[in-house]
Design a protein around this motif. Structure first.
Motif, PDB file in Angstrom:
ATOM      1  N   TRP A 103       0.841  -1.192   0.000  1.00  0.00           N
ATOM      2  CA  TRP A 103       0.000   0.000   0.000  1.00  0.00           C
ATOM      3  C   TRP A 103       0.876   1.242   0.000  1.00  0.00           C
ATOM      4  N   ASP A 104       0.495   2.245  -0.819  1.00  0.00           N
ATOM      5  CA  ASP A 104       1.190   3.532  -0.845  1.00  0.00           C
ATOM      6  C   ASP A 104       0.497   4.426   0.181  1.00  0.00           C
ATOM      7  N   THR A 105       1.213   4.775   1.271  1.00  0.00           N
ATOM      8  CA  THR A 105       0.618   5.546   2.362  1.00  0.00           C
ATOM      9  C   THR A 105       1.468   6.783   2.654  1.00  0.00           C
ATOM     10  N   PRO A 106       0.980   7.718   3.467  1.00  0.00           N
ATOM     11  CA  PRO A 106       1.785   8.891   3.831  1.00  0.00           C
ATOM     12  C   PRO A 106       3.064   8.539   4.598  1.00  0.00           C
ATOM     13  N   TYR A 107       3.135   7.332   5.137  1.00  0.00           N
ATOM     14  CA  TYR A 107       4.311   6.895   5.901  1.00  0.00           C
ATOM     15  C   TYR A 107       5.201   5.959   5.089  1.00  0.00           C
ATOM     16  N   GLY A 108       5.057   6.016   3.776  1.00  0.00           N
ATOM     17  CA  GLY A 108       5.848   5.164   2.890  1.00  0.00           C
ATOM     18  C   GLY A 108       5.072   3.915   2.511  1.00  0.00           C
ATOM     19  N   LEU A 109       5.738   3.039   1.773  1.00  0.00           N
ATOM     20  CA  LEU A 109       5.083   1.797   1.370  1.00  0.00           C
ATOM     21  C   LEU A 109       4.848   0.928   2.593  1.00  0.00           C
ATOM     22  N   LEU A 110       3.647   0.410   2.694  1.00  0.00           N
ATOM     23  CA  LEU A 110       3.241  -0.474   3.786  1.00  0.00           C
ATOM     24  C   LEU A 110       2.987  -1.840   3.179  1.00  0.00           C
ATOM     25  N   THR A 111       3.667  -2.860   3.679  1.00  0.00           N
ATOM     26  CA  THR A 111       3.480  -4.226   3.193  1.00  0.00           C
ATOM     27  C   THR A 111       2.749  -5.016   4.267  1.00  0.00           C
ATOM     28  N   LEU A 112       1.583  -5.550   3.917  1.00  0.00           N
ATOM     29  CA  LEU A 112       0.777  -6.328   4.845  1.00  0.00           C
ATOM     30  C   LEU A 112       0.764  -7.790   4.416  1.00  0.00           C
ATOM     31  N   THR A 113       0.951  -8.688   5.390  1.00  0.00           N
ATOM     32  CA  THR A 113       0.951 -10.125   5.147  1.00  0.00           C
ATOM     33  C   THR A 113      -0.061 -10.765   6.080  1.00  0.00           C
ATOM     34  N   ALA A 114      -1.003 -11.508   5.517  1.00  0.00           N
ATOM     35  CA  ALA A 114      -2.060 -12.137   6.319  1.00  0.00           C
ATOM     36  C   ALA A 114      -1.713 -13.579   6.635  1.00  0.00           C
ATOM     37  N   SER A 115      -2.092 -13.994   7.852  1.00  0.00           N
ATOM     38  CA  SER A 115      -1.913 -15.366   8.299  1.00  0.00           C
ATOM     39  C   SER A 115      -3.032 -15.667   9.282  1.00  0.00           C
ATOM     40  N   GLY A 116      -3.946 -16.557   8.909  1.00  0.00           N
ATOM     41  CA  GLY A 116      -5.110 -16.800   9.751  1.00  0.00           C
ATOM     42  C   GLY A 116      -5.941 -15.528   9.805  1.00  0.00           C
ATOM     43  N   LYS A 117      -6.328 -15.102  11.004  1.00  0.00           N
ATOM     44  CA  LYS A 117      -7.088 -13.863  11.181  1.00  0.00           C
ATOM     45  C   LYS A 117      -6.168 -12.704  11.563  1.00  0.00           C
ATOM     46  N   HIS A 118      -4.871 -12.888  11.393  1.00  0.00           N
ATOM     47  CA  HIS A 118      -3.886 -11.868  11.770  1.00  0.00           C
ATOM     48  C   HIS A 118      -3.204 -11.279  10.537  1.00  0.00           C
ATOM     49  N   VAL A 119      -2.794 -10.010  10.681  1.00  0.00           N
ATOM     50  CA  VAL A 119      -2.055  -9.331   9.617  1.00  0.00           C
ATOM     51  C   VAL A 119      -0.828  -8.681  10.240  1.00  0.00           C
ATOM     52  N   TYR A 182      -3.783  11.497  21.041  1.00  0.00           N
ATOM     53  CA  TYR A 182      -3.919  12.048  19.697  1.00  0.00           C
ATOM     54  C   TYR A 182      -3.359  11.097  18.641  1.00  0.00           C
ATOM     55  N   GLY A 183      -3.970  11.068  17.510  1.00  0.00           N
ATOM     56  CA  GLY A 183      -3.504  10.284  16.382  1.00  0.00           C
ATOM     57  C   GLY A 183      -3.819  10.995  15.085  1.00  0.00           C
ATOM     58  N   ASP A 184      -3.862  10.261  14.000  1.00  0.00           N
ATOM     59  CA  ASP A 184      -4.125  10.864  12.700  1.00  0.00           C
ATOM     60  C   ASP A 184      -4.631   9.788  11.745  1.00  0.00           C
ATOM     61  N   ILE A 185      -4.968  10.222  10.553  1.00  0.00           N
ATOM     62  CA  ILE A 185      -5.461   9.350   9.489  1.00  0.00           C
ATOM     63  C   ILE A 185      -4.275   8.588   8.888  1.00  0.00           C
ATOM     64  N   TRP A 186      -4.521   7.332   8.511  1.00  0.00           N
ATOM     65  CA  TRP A 186      -3.505   6.533   7.816  1.00  0.00           C
ATOM     66  C   TRP A 186      -4.209   5.808   6.677  1.00  0.00           C
ATOM     67  N   ASP A 187      -4.376   6.503   5.572  1.00  0.00           N
ATOM     68  CA  ASP A 187      -5.016   5.928   4.393  1.00  0.00           C
ATOM     69  C   ASP A 187      -3.948   5.485   3.395  1.00  0.00           C
ATOM     70  N   GLY A 188      -4.343   4.645   2.459  1.00  0.00           N
ATOM     71  CA  GLY A 188      -3.409   4.205   1.434  1.00  0.00           C
ATOM     72  C   GLY A 188      -4.123   3.626   0.236  1.00  0.00           C
ATOM     73  N   ALA A 189      -3.383   3.594  -0.873  1.00  0.00           N
ATOM     74  CA  ALA A 189      -3.909   2.999  -2.105  1.00  0.00           C
ATOM     75  C   ALA A 189      -3.088   1.756  -2.429  1.00  0.00           C
ATOM     76  N   ARG A 190      -3.762   0.726  -2.866  1.00  0.00           N
ATOM     77  CA  ARG A 190      -3.072  -0.532  -3.184  1.00  0.00           C
ATOM     78  C   ARG A 190      -2.116  -0.302  -4.347  1.00  0.00           C
ATOM     79  N   VAL A 191      -0.899  -0.803  -4.210  1.00  0.00           N
ATOM     80  CA  VAL A 191       0.075  -0.786  -5.292  1.00  0.00           C
ATOM     81  C   VAL A 191      -0.241  -2.014  -6.151  1.00  0.00           C
TER      82      VAL A 191
END
Length: 197
Positions: A103-119, A182-191
């Motif tokens: 995912w292309d996000t404001p914090y750089g590329l984010l790589t998510l890997t799923a295993s069971g119900k966990h990411v 406090y926090g913020d938005i973390w949106d992203g678009a799929r690469v």
């Protein structure tokens, strides 16, 4: 053991005996050197030479890790348990698998890997990682993010939650410092990759 003690005593004795008659042996007296002794020194007795008999060498114990270090073509053994922060790979829950990918996000590329119900996620900013689980209703992923230097709350760790667009190509998220700060938005678009549903 007795031979080692005798050898050490011999060396100590040799270092402690003053140099007798250095002038008679052709050496000049240098400033600060003691005068030649006026009395005769007793003869230095030498100890018989010690003979060392080699013994059988201890058996060399090899382990898989030692073999891998000595022979780099051999792969080291696999860890019995995963490193902290990693997820044991097994078949992903279909809803969790929808988050998998890059995912292309404001914090750089984010790589998510799923295993069971966990990411498990990794991103470049502050060498960040995240661990999330599918919510009870199956509509979001909730968990924690961790960043260097301490990976501890409230400044280097906190809560995170993500949802996906219906087409699975937009990631909507929010992060918080610690538990509720406090926090913020973390949106992203799929690469572009084959993980999109």
């Amino acid at each position: 053991m007795k031979k080692k003690v005798a050898l050490i005593c011999l060396v100590c004795l040799a270092l402690a005996i003053p140099i007798a008659g250095y002038a008679e042996q052709g050496f000049e007296k240098k400033e600060g050197m003691p005068a030649s002794p006026t009395t005769a020194q007793p003869p230095i007795t030498t100890m018989p030479k010690a003979t060392v008999t080699p013994t059988a060498a201890a058996p060399i114990v090899t382990t898989p890790v030692a073999t891998a270090i000595a022979n780099p073509t051999v792969e080291p053994p696999a860890r019995a348990t995963p490193f902290p922060g990693t997820v044991t790979v097994n078949e992903a829950d279909p809803e969790a698998a929808r988050y998998q990918g890059t995912w292309d996000t404001p914090y750089g590329l984010l790589t998510l890997t799923a295993s069971g119900k966990h990411v498990h996620g990794e991103y470049a900013y502050a060498n960040g990682t995240m661990e999330m689980a599918l919510s009870a209703d199956g509509k979001s992923m909730v968990g924690k993010w961790y960043e260097e230097p301490t990976r501890l709350p409230p400044r280097d760790s906190g809560k995170i939650a993500f949802t996906l667009s219906d087409d699975g190509n937009i990631l909507h998220g929010k992060w918080w410092y610690g538990e509720n700060e406090y926090g913020d938005i973390w949106d992203g678009a799929r690469v572009n990759d084959a993980s999109a549903s």
